[in-house]
Motif scaffolding. Structure first.
Motif, PDB file in Angstrom:
ATOM      1  N   SER A  21      52.064  31.222  62.437  1.00 63.23           N
ATOM      2  CA  SER A  21      51.341  32.259  61.690  1.00 63.23           C
ATOM      3  C   SER A  21      52.020  32.605  60.371  1.00 63.23           C
ATOM      4  CB  SER A  21      51.237  33.530  62.548  1.00 63.23           C
ATOM      5  OG  SER A  21      52.531  33.993  62.927  1.00 63.23           O
ATOM      6  N   PHE A  22      53.041  31.824  59.975  1.00 61.56           N
ATOM      7  CA  PHE A  22      53.828  32.165  58.783  1.00 61.56           C
ATOM      8  C   PHE A  22      52.959  32.215  57.530  1.00 61.56           C
ATOM      9  CE2 PHE A  22      56.213  31.012  55.007  1.00 61.56           C
ATOM     10  CZ  PHE A  22      57.273  31.907  55.047  1.00 61.56           C
TER      11      PHE A  22
ATOM     12  N   ASP B  22      39.865  40.954  64.685  1.00 64.17           N
ATOM     13  CA  ASP B  22      38.774  39.982  64.618  1.00 64.17           C
ATOM     14  C   ASP B  22      39.278  38.595  64.215  1.00 64.17           C
ATOM     15  OD1 ASP B  22      36.119  39.389  65.028  1.00 64.17           O
ATOM     16  OD2 ASP B  22      35.520  39.801  62.966  1.00 64.17           O
ATOM     17  N   GLY B  23      40.462  38.221  64.750  1.00 61.35           N
ATOM     18  CA  GLY B  23      40.959  36.862  64.564  1.00 61.35           C
ATOM     19  C   GLY B  23      41.793  36.622  63.330  1.00 61.35           C
ATOM     20  N   ARG B  24      42.131  37.677  62.568  1.00 59.14           N
ATOM     21  CA  ARG B  24      42.979  37.453  61.395  1.00 59.14           C
ATOM     22  C   ARG B  24      44.017  38.569  61.287  1.00 59.14           C
ATOM     23  NH1 ARG B  24      40.368  39.379  55.725  1.00 59.14           N
ATOM     24  NH2 ARG B  24      39.055  41.081  56.447  1.00 59.14           N
ATOM     25  N   ILE B  25      45.139  38.248  60.620  1.00 52.63           N
ATOM     26  CA  ILE B  25      46.215  39.227  60.454  1.00 52.63           C
ATOM     27  C   ILE B  25      45.803  40.245  59.395  1.00 52.63           C
ATOM     28  CG2 ILE B  25      48.602  39.566  59.719  1.00 52.63           C
ATOM     29  CD1 ILE B  25      49.292  36.844  60.807  1.00 52.63           C
ATOM     30  N   VAL B  26      45.901  41.535  59.750  1.00 60.07           N
ATOM     31  CA  VAL B  26      45.600  42.591  58.779  1.00 60.07           C
ATOM     32  C   VAL B  26      46.850  43.406  58.441  1.00 60.07           C
ATOM     33  CG1 VAL B  26      43.182  42.768  59.456  1.00 60.07           C
ATOM     34  CG2 VAL B  26      44.890  44.200  60.595  1.00 60.07           C
TER      35      VAL B  26
ATOM     36  N   LEU C 179      41.074  44.349  68.282  1.00 64.83           N
ATOM     37  CA  LEU C 179      42.408  44.516  67.731  1.00 64.83           C
ATOM     38  C   LEU C 179      43.433  44.038  68.747  1.00 64.83           C
ATOM     39  CD1 LEU C 179      44.275  45.640  65.482  1.00 64.83           C
ATOM     40  CD2 LEU C 179      44.288  47.796  66.748  1.00 64.83           C
ATOM     41  N   GLU C 180      44.323  43.179  68.288  1.00 64.89           N
ATOM     42  CA  GLU C 180      45.367  42.653  69.158  1.00 64.89           C
ATOM     43  C   GLU C 180      46.706  42.761  68.438  1.00 64.89           C
ATOM     44  OE1 GLU C 180      46.626  38.478  71.435  1.00 64.89           O
ATOM     45  OE2 GLU C 180      44.859  38.550  70.126  1.00 64.89           O
ATOM     46  N   VAL C 181      47.732  43.220  69.134  1.00 63.20           N
ATOM     47  CA  VAL C 181      49.074  43.329  68.566  1.00 63.20           C
ATOM     48  C   VAL C 181      49.948  42.276  69.233  1.00 63.20           C
ATOM     49  CG1 VAL C 181      51.053  44.815  68.137  1.00 63.20           C
ATOM     50  CG2 VAL C 181      48.753  45.800  68.181  1.00 63.20           C
TER      51      VAL C 181
END
Length: 468
Positions: free
Chosen positions: A237-238, A297-301, A220-222
């Motif tokens: 990332s739009f 895991d590499g995607r925006i949640v 998890l990355e913020v």
């Protein structure tokens, strides 16, 4: 009102008078007229301690990140309501008929000292579990058999004094683990260390960091990206962010596929009137409007839309991927934003509050915001802050209430001179008194007076009111 450009200090002053923004649209509820009065709420981030339900949410995220176990889907569509169990009236609990018998009999035990009545209660309670599994039947039998060895206490007398007081399973496990360690160390000829006694509760940051270990199966990355003006990271990332918003609106708010358009997304969650500002004693990233993106895991949640202002982090909106509804991302993101506020306060000492938007006491599902304590509500008449604990009794009695109970407390920013309110007319800035002299036929003094009273004297002298 539509705001095309605004300093962060102007907006800070406005939200401290009950205003909020949605994109570039800035609005203030008419509290005495609306069916659901909306009170501005702020949390004292530095003094915040997570509640039991907050810790459950953090542990749930930690378990998912470390083991990849996604909890079962919640019944409620909004995960942020998962911390609402302590607030507002509860729904009637559904109980089976057998449970009702046991509860009813327990209630009247004290009133009916007859022994045969107590025995009848036992029959009812045993009979009510006849449809349960074989294991539960065996357990019931073993309990009843064990009851012949020791005389049960008379009904209504409370706990059996001959038994030791019950202890939490967590404490028992800790004690057994400590005993095993001591035995192992004694066998090795090592003296056991004295247990460290500490009454300090874990901080919010410690709970969050537990879920961010390097050994996690998912990462998890913020990421904080500036949305206005849009940074390169925001632009890159739009599309991914918009797709999450679209799925969220369709799944949670039941929008048709064509409604969550890209233009709506831009106007509602990307556009902002706030100017990007930097200050020597301000936070490293500066002030203004941002998106806080949660990458798993590499995607925006999930994405939290926030404003960083001189004295607070203001939460604007949150949207998330519906596949992760059961992780209570609404509440989890609020906890992360409180921790983020505490981090920023180390860089800018006066930035110490977390604004959660509006608190709506008349809507039980919106009372969850009152659980992030210590917290204050903004009095709609004196524009002073009052602790939530003092406000709740007043709001239980009336949807609208003057929260400051001091009758002498007034609005320090009340309009003293409407003539000093700034007006923008044909690209020219002038005080209203000059404008009214130039255009004596105009009858808009009442409108300007109302505007000035809503924004306060200081803001009226700084923010330009457009007059066509």
């Amino acid at each position: 009102m539509w705001s095309h450009s605004m300093t962060v200090q102007d907006y800070q002053d406005l939200i401290d008078r009950g205003w909020r923004r949605s994109g570039k649209y800035v609005y203030k509820p008419i509290m005495k007229k609306t069916c659901c009065p909306q009170y501005t709420i702020r949390c004292h981030a530095l003094n915040f301690q997570p509640s039991k339900s907050h810790k459950k949410i953090l542990k749930k995220m930690s378990k998912y990140i470390s083991k990849g176990d996604l909890p079962a889907a919640q019944e409620d569509g909004e995960p942020m309501d998962s911390v609402c169990e302590d607030a507002g009236p509860r729904e009637p609990t559904k109980v089976c008929q057998s449970d009702l018998k046991v509860v009813a009999s327990a209630d009247i035990k004290d009133e009916i000292p007859n022994r045969s009545a107590a025995e009848e209660v036992q029959k009812n309670s045993v009979g009510s579990t006849a449809g349960s599994s074989e294991n539960s039947q065996n357990d019931s039998a073993s309990v009843s058999e064990g009851g012949t060895d020791a005389k049960a206490p008379n009904p209504g007398l409370g706990a059996d004094p001959s038994r030791p007081p019950s202890r939490k399973a967590k404490d028992l496990r800790k004690e057994r683990r400590l005993q095993k360690d001591q035995k192992r160390q004694h066998g090795a000829g090592v003296l056991p260390p004295k247990p460290a006694h500490t009454n300090q509760p874990k901080t919010l940051e410690e709970f969050i960091n537990e879920s961010l270990e390097d050994s996690s199966s998912d990462r998890l990355e913020v990421r904080l990206v500036r949305s206005n003006p849009p940074s390169p990271q925001f632009k890159a990332s739009f599309d991914a962010s918009y797709q999450v918003y679209k799925l969220y609106q369709m799944a949670i708010h039941k929008d048709p596929p064509d409604k969550p358009s890209e233009s709506q997304f831009r106007r509602f969650l990307c556009d902002s009137p706030l100017e990007a500002e930097h200050s020597p004693d301000g936070p490293e990233m500066g002030y203004g409007s941002f998106h806080q993106q949660y990458w798993l895991d590499g995607r925006i949640v999930a994405v939290g839309v926030i404003d960083i202002l001189p004295t607070c982090v203001s939460s604007v909106y949150l949207y998330y991927h519906p596949d992760f509804t059961s992780l209570s991302l609404g509440s989890y993101s609020a906890l992360r934003e409180i921790a983020f506020t505490r981090k920023l306060q180390k860089q800018s000492t006066k930035l110490c509050y977390y604004y959660l938007g509006f608190y709506v006491h008349s809507c039980p599902k919106m009372r969850y915001k009152g659980q992030y304590r210590p917290a204050d509500l903004l009095c709609p008449e004196s524009y002073t802050w009052v602790s939530v604990e003092q406000c709740i009794p007043l709001l239980n009695n009336s949807r609208y209430a003057r929260l400051n109970q001091d009758p002498d407390a007034g609005d320090s920013q009340a309009v003293k001179d409407v003539g000093r309110a700034l007006v923008l007319h044909k690209r020219t800035v002038m005080p209203y008194i000059v404008y009214s002299c130039k255009f004596k036929g105009r009858s808009d003094k009442a409108e300007v007076q109302e505007y000035a009273s809503l924004v306060g004297q200081d803001c009226a002298e700084r923010i330009l009111l457009y007059r066509s």
